[in-house]
Scaffold this motif. Structure first.
Motif, mmCIF file in Angstrom:
data_model
loop_
_atom_site.group_PDB
_atom_site.id
_atom_site.type_symbol
_atom_site.label_atom_id
_atom_site.label_comp_id
_atom_site.label_asym_id
_atom_site.label_seq_id
_atom_site.Cartn_x
_atom_site.Cartn_y
_atom_site.Cartn_z
ATOM 1 N N ILE A 20 0.807 -1.218 0.000
ATOM 2 C CA ILE A 20 0.000 0.000 0.000
ATOM 3 C C ILE A 20 0.842 1.270 0.000
ATOM 4 C CG2 ILE A 20 -0.255 0.049 2.524
ATOM 5 C CD1 ILE A 20 -3.185 0.981 1.941
ATOM 6 N N GLY A 21 1.953 1.280 0.726
ATOM 7 C CA GLY A 21 2.796 2.465 0.742
ATOM 8 C C GLY A 21 3.367 2.761 -0.634
ATOM 9 N N VAL A 279 4.312 1.736 8.773
ATOM 10 C CA VAL A 279 3.285 2.742 9.054
ATOM 11 C C VAL A 279 3.821 4.140 8.786
ATOM 12 C CG1 VAL A 279 1.823 3.751 10.847
ATOM 13 C CG2 VAL A 279 2.164 1.279 10.770
ATOM 14 N N ILE A 282 4.151 4.895 5.104
ATOM 15 C CA ILE A 282 2.826 5.167 4.533
ATOM 16 C C ILE A 282 2.369 6.578 4.894
ATOM 17 C CG2 ILE A 282 0.382 4.518 4.626
ATOM 18 C CD1 ILE A 282 1.328 1.615 5.041
ATOM 19 N N SER A 286 1.592 9.266 2.132
ATOM 20 C CA SER A 286 0.189 9.675 2.080
ATOM 21 C C SER A 286 0.036 11.191 2.218
ATOM 22 C CB SER A 286 -0.615 8.984 3.179
ATOM 23 O OG SER A 286 -0.227 9.439 4.455
ATOM 24 N N SER A 335 -3.222 2.602 7.658
ATOM 25 C CA SER A 335 -3.268 3.058 6.268
ATOM 26 C C SER A 335 -4.649 3.609 5.935
ATOM 27 C CB SER A 335 -2.942 1.893 5.325
ATOM 28 O OG SER A 335 -1.726 1.282 5.676
#
Length: 430
Positions: A20-21, A279, A282, A286, A335
């Motif tokens: 996801i990152g 984390v 991300i 983000s 996330s």
């Protein structure tokens, strides 16, 4: 156009199993190269600024404190103490497990750590007393969700940073909802235990044994007192409280209970930092992703689209809850918080929901994802600790999910459950 390219590329990357990152970063780069909404320099600066936040220091510190105290015998002493009071009741071992999870949640700040620490000790005892394996493992997995509700909570720190609200206010708002969850789980445990005839332990404690257990549990009981008492007493900030928890956790685990050796500390520290690194990466990426959303006014457009469907506050909250539960099923919690908070915050602000209250709603919704197949982190941990098949726990977890959804609805539509305590303590909640 910009929003469509950003989200479509992000979804495609997720579907082909890109982490996801990296997916966030690549989707942002694709959008910048194709449409040029912002410069690469602005995107890079946004990533750095996203990590330049004092409260974020608390994330690895709380993870380290929880990890070292879980390995250092804190959970065992809490279990022994709570067992004296509740062990003799119907479903006593289950009640002891749930209440211990509540206490350990005020130490670890994470769900899976709570499941591992309490489950490793309680599940063998429950199996020995003929508790159903699936029921017991499902209960521990569900009780572990309070680890992200009762402060200190890493998820709440992340939400506070993303939403720009008070960490202390959010921590305070999570206390009563966490206790409500614990009470609901105890009620269901007692109901099932009476039905299955899971009787309490008949053991009688001598005065000497009680004194020993209470004395040994005092250092463990002081952990939440030091962390939360220090925060609410104004002695230190939540970030400073995380550092205090680390120092105290090392002292208790190494020098008081003596279950962790000094030479093991670097390995525990590395594990905690490694767990948090993903984390934090991300969060940084983000921030750049969010900068593109802000410039294109995507959150406002999405908010207007949802508000155009209905103006009913109740229906909007139900829609948001459904969305969060679906997202929590498939996406890692932190996330999801980082990505969805900028999108949903304008909506809940327009319908008059307090951002602190919404933080509790969001974290609780995503916590339910910890126990929702196919990607529930607590389920995998409970399977490993309880040595049961994942297919079996997927069936056994359904009643517990229903209990959690009922509690979620109560907390969603009775905001004072979350806001009464902060107001009573004169903690800012706006």
């Amino acid at each position: 156009m910009v929003t469509a390219i950003l989200f479509i590329s992000f979804i495609i990357l997720l579907l082909i199993s890109v982490p996801i990152g990296i997916a966030l970063g690549l989707a942002s780069l694709i959008t910048i190269l194709l449409v040029d909404p912002i410069s690469m320099e602005t995107f890079s600066q946004s990533m750095v600024q996203g990590l330049n936040s004092f409260p974020l220091i608390a994330v690895p510190l709380f993870a380290f404190a929880g990890d070292i105290m879980g390995k250092g015998g804190v959970s065992k002493r809490l279990l022994d103490l709570i067992g004296i009071v509740f062990g003799r009741f119907t479903g006593g071992l289950g009640i002891v497990s749930i209440i211990t999870c509540l206490f350990f949640a005020a130490i670890s700040g994470t769900g899976s750590a709570t499941v591992a620490a309490v489950g490793c000790i309680m599940l063998p005892s429950m199996f020995e007393k003929k508790y159903d394996k699936v029921f017991s493992s499902s209960m521990i997995a569900t009780a572990g969700t309070v680890g992200v509700i009762i402060p200190p909570s890493i998820c709440m720190v992340v939400y506070a940073v993303a939403a720009g609200v008070s960490v202390t206010g959010l921590f305070t708002a999570g206390i009563i909802p966490g206790l409500v969850i614990g009470l609901a789980l105890v009620i269901y445990t007692v109901f099932r235990s009476k039905k299955e005839n899971y009787v309490g332990e008949k053991r009688t404690y001598t005065a000497k044994e009680v004194r020993r257990i209470v004395f040994e549990a005092i250092p463990a009981l002081l952990v939440p007192v030091i962390i939360l008492g220090g925060i609410y007493g104004g002695l230190f900030t939540p970030t400073e409280a995380a550092a205090a928890a680390v120092v105290y956790g090392i002292f208790v685990s190494v020098f008081v209970y003596k279950e962790v050796r000094i030479k093991e500390l670097p390995h525990i520290m590395f594990s905690s930092v490694y767990m948090c690194a993903t984390v934090l990466i991300i969060i940084g990426i983000s921030a750049g992703f969010g900068r593109i959303l802000t410039i294109t006014q995507a959150p406002v457009q999405i908010a207007n689209a949802i508000l155009s469907i209905t103006s009913s506050k109740v229906l909007i909250l139900i829609l948001i809850n459904v969305l969060l539960m679906i997202v929590g099923t498939f996406m890692e919690t932190n996330s999801a918080i980082i990505i969805l908070t900028p999108i949903l915050l304008p909506i809940i602000t327009q319908i008059g929901v307090n951002p602190i209250h919404f933080g509790v709603i969001m974290v609780l919704n995503l916590a339910i994802g910890f126990i929702t197949p196919p990607l529930g982190a607590n389920l995998f941990m409970a399977c490993q600790v309880g040595n049961i098949k994942f297919d079996d726990i997927c069936k056994g977890i359904v009643p517990w999910i229903i209990v959690m959804i009922i509690v979620l609805m109560i907390i969603t539509f009775i905001p004072e459950i979350s806001l009464a305590l902060p107001r009573m303590m004169n903690i800012p909640i706006n």
